[in-house]
Design an enzyme around this catalytic site. Sequence first.
Site, PDB file in Angstrom:
ATOM      1  N   ASN A  15     -16.440  43.040 -55.482  1.00  0.00           N
ATOM      2  CA  ASN A  15     -17.257  43.018 -56.710  1.00  0.00           C
ATOM      3  C   ASN A  15     -16.636  42.096 -57.755  1.00  0.00           C
ATOM      4  O   ASN A  15     -17.355  41.348 -58.427  1.00  0.00           O
ATOM      5  CB  ASN A  15     -17.399  44.427 -57.291  1.00  0.00           C
ATOM      6  CG  ASN A  15     -18.540  45.183 -56.662  1.00  0.00           C
ATOM      7  OD1 ASN A  15     -19.700  44.878 -56.914  1.00  0.00           O
ATOM      8  ND2 ASN A  15     -18.217  46.147 -55.813  1.00  0.00           N
ATOM      9  N   ASN A 103     -18.052  51.085 -66.055  1.00  0.00           N
ATOM     10  CA  ASN A 103     -17.609  51.301 -64.668  1.00  0.00           C
ATOM     11  C   ASN A 103     -18.813  51.228 -63.743  1.00  0.00           C
ATOM     12  O   ASN A 103     -19.940  51.548 -64.148  1.00  0.00           O
ATOM     13  CB  ASN A 103     -16.989  52.706 -64.571  1.00  0.00           C
ATOM     14  CG  ASN A 103     -16.543  53.057 -63.162  1.00  0.00           C
ATOM     15  OD1 ASN A 103     -15.885  52.276 -62.486  1.00  0.00           O
ATOM     16  ND2 ASN A 103     -16.922  54.251 -62.703  1.00  0.00           N
ATOM     17  N   HIS A 105     -20.106  52.946 -60.186  1.00  0.00           N
ATOM     18  CA  HIS A 105     -19.824  54.034 -59.253  1.00  0.00           C
ATOM     19  C   HIS A 105     -20.797  53.929 -58.070  1.00  0.00           C
ATOM     20  O   HIS A 105     -21.996  53.731 -58.278  1.00  0.00           O
ATOM     21  CB  HIS A 105     -19.982  55.388 -59.954  1.00  0.00           C
ATOM     22  CG  HIS A 105     -19.540  56.517 -59.084  1.00  0.00           C
ATOM     23  ND1 HIS A 105     -18.202  56.816 -58.897  1.00  0.00           N
ATOM     24  CD2 HIS A 105     -20.239  57.372 -58.310  1.00  0.00           C
ATOM     25  CE1 HIS A 105     -18.108  57.832 -58.042  1.00  0.00           C
ATOM     26  NE2 HIS A 105     -19.327  58.194 -57.681  1.00  0.00           N
ATOM     27  N   ASP A 146     -16.155  59.574 -64.271  1.00  0.00           N
ATOM     28  CA  ASP A 146     -17.569  59.336 -63.930  1.00  0.00           C
ATOM     29  C   ASP A 146     -18.547  60.112 -64.814  1.00  0.00           C
ATOM     30  O   ASP A 146     -19.523  60.681 -64.332  1.00  0.00           O
ATOM     31  CB  ASP A 146     -17.824  59.739 -62.450  1.00  0.00           C
ATOM     32  CG  ASP A 146     -16.908  59.001 -61.502  1.00  0.00           C
ATOM     33  OD1 ASP A 146     -16.618  57.828 -61.757  1.00  0.00           O
ATOM     34  OD2 ASP A 146     -16.488  59.608 -60.502  1.00  0.00           O
TER      35      ASP A 146
HETATM   36  C1  GAR Z   1     -17.185  49.716 -55.015  1.00  0.00           C
HETATM   37  O1  GAR Z   1     -18.174  50.184 -54.118  1.00  0.00           O
HETATM   38  C2  GAR Z   1     -17.185  50.542 -56.285  1.00  0.00           C
HETATM   39  O2  GAR Z   1     -18.457  51.041 -56.638  1.00  0.00           O
HETATM   40  C3  GAR Z   1     -16.271  51.670 -55.893  1.00  0.00           C
HETATM   41  O3  GAR Z   1     -15.231  51.063 -55.176  1.00  0.00           O
HETATM   42  C4  GAR Z   1     -15.788  49.956 -54.442  1.00  0.00           C
HETATM   43  C5  GAR Z   1     -14.868  48.780 -54.624  1.00  0.00           C
HETATM   44  O4  GAR Z   1     -15.229  47.738 -53.763  1.00  0.00           O
HETATM   45  N1  GAR Z   1     -15.794  52.381 -57.052  1.00  0.00           N
HETATM   46  C6  GAR Z   1     -15.527  53.685 -57.053  1.00  0.00           C
HETATM   47  O5  GAR Z   1     -15.620  54.366 -56.048  1.00  0.00           O
HETATM   48  C7  GAR Z   1     -15.080  54.240 -58.392  1.00  0.00           C
HETATM   49  N2  GAR Z   1     -15.143  55.680 -58.395  1.00  0.00           N
HETATM   50  P1  GAR Z   1     -14.649  46.276 -53.973  1.00  0.00           P
HETATM   51  O6  GAR Z   1     -13.129  46.437 -54.187  1.00  0.00           O
HETATM   52  O7  GAR Z   1     -14.935  45.536 -52.711  1.00  0.00           O
HETATM   53  O8  GAR Z   1     -15.309  45.695 -55.174  1.00  0.00           O
END
Ligand code: GAR
Length: 191
Positions: A15, A103, A105, A146
Amino acid sequence: MKKRLVIFASGNGTNTQNVIQYFATSKSVEVVCVLSNKKDAKVLERANAAQIKAVSFSKAEMLSPDGLVKDLKELAPDLIVLAGFLLKFPEIILREFPNKVINIHPALLPKYGGKGMYGKHVHEAVIANNETETGITIHYVNEKYDDGATIFQTQTEVSPNDSADDVASKVHQLEYKWFPKIIEDVVLKQS
Ligand code: GAR
């Protein structure tokens, strides 16, 4: 002057990379720094490759009045973006940047939120409960996990034979499509 984004991430950072790419040619918004609580996180490599300042910090620095909060004041972000940041975001920083931390989620909050609900754990719980849909929530950050006000949600279908990886991949597609646009909307409204 361009609006300034600082991104916090703990792991892979797809992301973060997507957000960096989205704003790379923007005339109004720039990513000024990527911060991680893990010094070997892939996200730091991704930021370096995109020539964005990338720095890791310890938990002690994160909580100290002379640590991260001081560095952040110097960075002067208009918006702080958590993109896969897995620690509880410290109150000492929230107090300094009220309504300036958001954030993403990987589920439809208030479902599947709270401590321990991150990444694959979320998708496994969604499957275990036979949900027929899941999605993403982009929200303001407050002192609880969250829990802050929702800015945006959107859904995707969960099929009966989807694995947690399948669901993760569907959710990631939504994240890539929407997160940069919502960040842009929010930061351009900041005074
Ligand atoms: C994402 O899917 C984000 O929504 C999640 O971690 C992933 C990170 O992916 N966040 C959470 O779970 C927060 N509670 P990435 O490192 O490939 O961006």
